[in-house]
Design an enzyme around this catalytic site. Sequence first.
Site, PDB file in Angstrom:
ATOM      1  N   HIS A  44      35.807  20.176  -3.354  1.00 13.40           N
ATOM      2  CA  HIS A  44      35.735  21.599  -4.075  1.00 13.40           C
ATOM      3  C   HIS A  44      34.290  21.547  -4.838  1.00 13.40           C
ATOM      4  O   HIS A  44      33.943  22.849  -4.967  1.00 13.40           O
ATOM      5  CB  HIS A  44      36.815  21.561  -5.225  1.00 13.40           C
ATOM      6  CG  HIS A  44      36.614  20.700  -6.351  1.00 13.40           C
ATOM      7  ND1 HIS A  44      37.458  19.620  -6.652  1.00 13.40           N
ATOM      8  CD2 HIS A  44      35.876  21.090  -7.467  1.00 13.40           C
ATOM      9  CE1 HIS A  44      36.960  19.064  -7.826  1.00 13.40           C
ATOM     10  NE2 HIS A  44      36.075  20.048  -8.484  1.00 13.40           N
ATOM     11  N   ASP A  74      40.561  15.995  -1.190  1.00 16.25           N
ATOM     12  CA  ASP A  74      39.599  16.715  -2.029  1.00 16.25           C
ATOM     13  C   ASP A  74      38.110  15.735  -1.994  1.00 16.25           C
ATOM     14  O   ASP A  74      37.606  15.416  -3.084  1.00 16.25           O
ATOM     15  CB  ASP A  74      40.009  16.870  -3.363  1.00 16.25           C
ATOM     16  CG  ASP A  74      38.951  17.886  -4.234  1.00 16.25           C
ATOM     17  OD1 ASP A  74      37.889  18.548  -3.549  1.00 16.25           O
ATOM     18  OD2 ASP A  74      38.977  17.752  -5.249  1.00 16.25           O
ATOM     19  N   GLY A 149      31.970  19.795 -14.118  1.00 20.60           N
ATOM     20  CA  GLY A 149      30.512  19.184 -13.422  1.00 20.60           C
ATOM     21  C   GLY A 149      30.758  17.877 -13.436  1.00 20.60           C
ATOM     22  O   GLY A 149      29.921  16.955 -12.776  1.00 20.60           O
ATOM     23  N   ASN A 150      31.660  17.138 -13.970  1.00 17.81           N
ATOM     24  CA  ASN A 150      31.931  15.422 -13.805  1.00 17.81           C
ATOM     25  C   ASN A 150      32.672  15.332 -12.411  1.00 17.81           C
ATOM     26  O   ASN A 150      32.510  14.368 -11.892  1.00 17.81           O
ATOM     27  CB  ASN A 150      33.022  15.074 -14.900  1.00 17.81           C
ATOM     28  CG  ASN A 150      32.429  14.495 -16.030  1.00 17.81           C
ATOM     29  OD1 ASN A 150      32.628  14.963 -16.924  1.00 17.81           O
ATOM     30  ND2 ASN A 150      31.490  13.405 -15.942  1.00 17.81           N
ATOM     31  N   SER A 151      33.477  16.511 -11.978  1.00 14.65           N
ATOM     32  CA  SER A 151      33.719  16.175 -10.528  1.00 14.65           C
ATOM     33  C   SER A 151      32.965  15.615  -9.447  1.00 14.65           C
ATOM     34  O   SER A 151      31.739  15.930  -9.285  1.00 14.65           O
ATOM     35  CB  SER A 151      34.496  17.839  -9.947  1.00 14.65           C
ATOM     36  OG  SER A 151      35.476  18.076 -10.776  1.00 14.65           O
ATOM     37  N   GLY A 207      55.544  17.964   8.027  1.00 16.67           N
ATOM     38  CA  GLY A 207      56.027  19.484   8.496  1.00 16.67           C
ATOM     39  C   GLY A 207      56.836  20.307   7.896  1.00 16.67           C
ATOM     40  O   GLY A 207      57.692  20.964   8.082  1.00 16.67           O
TER      41      GLY A 207
END
Length: 301
Positions: A44, A74, A149-151, A207
């Site tokens: 992200h 992610d 911002g730490n992501s 599924g």
Amino acid sequence: MGAADIPAIVSNVQPSVVTIFTGRGGLGSGVVYSEDGLILTNEHVVRGSRDVEVGFADGQRVAATVRATDPIADLALVEAQRTGLPAAKFQPALPRIGELAVVIGSPLGFANTATAGIISGLHREIPGSASSSQSLVDLIQTDAAISPGNSGGAVVNSRGEVIGISEAYIPPQSGAVALGFAIPAATAVKVADQLREDGTADHAFIGLGLAEITQPIASELGLPDTLGALALSVQEGGPAAKAGIRAGDVLIRLDGDKLTSPEDLLAALRTRSPGQTVTVEFRRGADTQEVKVVLVARPAP
């Protein structure tokens, strides 16, 4: 080891943590994955970008390219135009609750920021996340501050080993105090190695389209409680359909482990592999049934 060790930990790890700048003014953090320029971050952080820039702890800022992404976990690999980098050391084993946790990244653009706390919990899921994301499951929880911002940055232990990649936090306006979450290092390394090899990562797929069971849904379906994962839709010809699971069924156990929510099912699938057979117990009306489901690799979006 105690608080006196934190300055040394930060000093040792900071060169392996970077800031990632996207072309639209966004930013996030990343961790040096290999000395030849590969940076591990969150998908992200770089979503929608092909070309980015990477800022290093020594002040150097270089061009970089998004090499591969995996929105399911992610995670993403960015290739920076710089070599001879200090690759971070990853510790795949899960930490213990109560262990020291140091978060290093660039919250709100403040590069090389360090916060500290402890590991608060393991195998956490953010409630209600299954409807919008499949990544917010099976996470490490910490009370070390994680901010925008730490992501993509590092969560490290007392030995300076990366035990998690910063993923998310619950904001204070939600009534939370110091609730941060990270992708475990074992998941990060597994996905990063696959992305480096061929640009894709394999994930077990059952599924099903899932939904949370609210009290009105429970009343409408005649369920005794709101526990479980509701099969909102079933992919035609998919693993669940082949096993006889239908829309409206409520999955309550996988391989004997209780499923209290859709997030529990996603977390359980995170630890399985395509081709593996699992035992699923589900409710259909007043009846409880058990079937074998052969998982497959998640199709490309």
